[in-house]
Design an enzyme around this catalytic site. Structure first.
Site: not given
Ligand code: ZN
Length: 263
Positions: A60, A98, A153, A228
């Site tokens: 992102h 995030e 992430h 993640e």
């Molecule tokens: Zn993400």
């Protein structure tokens, strides 16, 4: 890189550079362990091969939420379809984002790997921009000849679901995805478990999650995995994710895993 013998490593010494200094290894002090490895000891290079590149992809970007038209533009997904250029990412219940977490951890991993002598290339150079789109992130490692690519992430799932997972492209679309990417993902999983991090309770299996829908993985022709780190909506995971010590811990374990994979 994975099964280099001592002889071949020695043959490469003339080409080795101590990263960051430009200093030839041949001109550097040579330790006893470098000169005479124990016969039964596993052989590992003390420095990465000159030019060995690691791509880090902090997921992102901080400007995405204010530029929804740009990030919602459709781009190729790597499997014949399309998907949005990017998403804003998730956030903790208190608003910690995030993209900020990803950027912080990636910078820490970059510093750790750079200190080990790897050349590190980031998919973005700030936490205030827009993009790049996921298809461009997916081809970055191909364009720079990366030895490994790691996307960083954190997830947004219901509270109570917790733990990390590592995604890789599946079904594989090329040789790098069929073997090396799985190996990289497995090394990340194993290193994280070894560091005391818990595997996901809500997705994947034993901390691994093969996926076909992530363009950043689909486009890669280099060993690539996506971590993640935890669930930002779970109080326990969020406490780690939102603390500098927690982020340092994630960074240390990711850098250790990358070095272990490349070693
Ligand atoms: Zn993400």
């Amino acid at each position: 890189m994975r099964h280099r013998t001592w002889k071949s490593l020695a043959a490469l010494c003339g080409a080795l550079l101590i990263a960051g200094t430009g200093q030839s290894l041949a001109a550097a002090p040579v330790s006893g362990s470098l000169a005479r490895p124990a016969p039964e000891a596993p052989v590992r290079p003390l420095f990465p091969i000159a030019g060995q590149t690691v791509v880090l992809d902090p997921g992102h970007n901080g400007g995405g939420a204010a530029h929804t038209d740009e990030i919602n533009a459709q781009v190729p997904d790597g499997r014949g379809g399309t998907k949005p250029c990017n998403t804003t990412g998730t956030s903790g219940d208190d608003g910690y984002t995030e993209h900020e977490f990803n950027w912080d951890v990636a910078q820490r991993v970059r510093d750790l790997l750079s200190a080990r002598g790897y050349q590190v290339i980031m998919s973005r150079d700030s936490d205030t921009g827009v993009g790049p789109c996921v298809n461009d992130r997916g081809t970055l490692g191909n364009r720079v000849g990366a030895a490994a690519v790691v996307s960083i992430h954190a997830d947004g799932a219901p509270a109570g679901a917790h733990g990390f997972h590592v995604a890789y492209s599946s079904p594989a679309l090329n040789d790098a995805q069929s073997g090396p990417s799985v190996q990289l993902a497995t090394t990340l999983r194993d290193t994280m478990v070894g560091a005391g991090l818990a595997t996901s309770t809500y997705v994947g299996s034993d901390g691994l999650n093969p996926r076909a829908d992530l363009a950043g993985l689909n486009f890669s022709e280099r060993p690539t995995a996506l971590v993640e780190c935890g669930n930002m909506r779970d109080p326990g995971d969020a406490a780690v994710i939102e603390s500098p010590d927690g982020r340092a811990r994630f960074a240390q374990v990711i850098a250790t895993a990358v070095a272990a994979y490349l070693g």
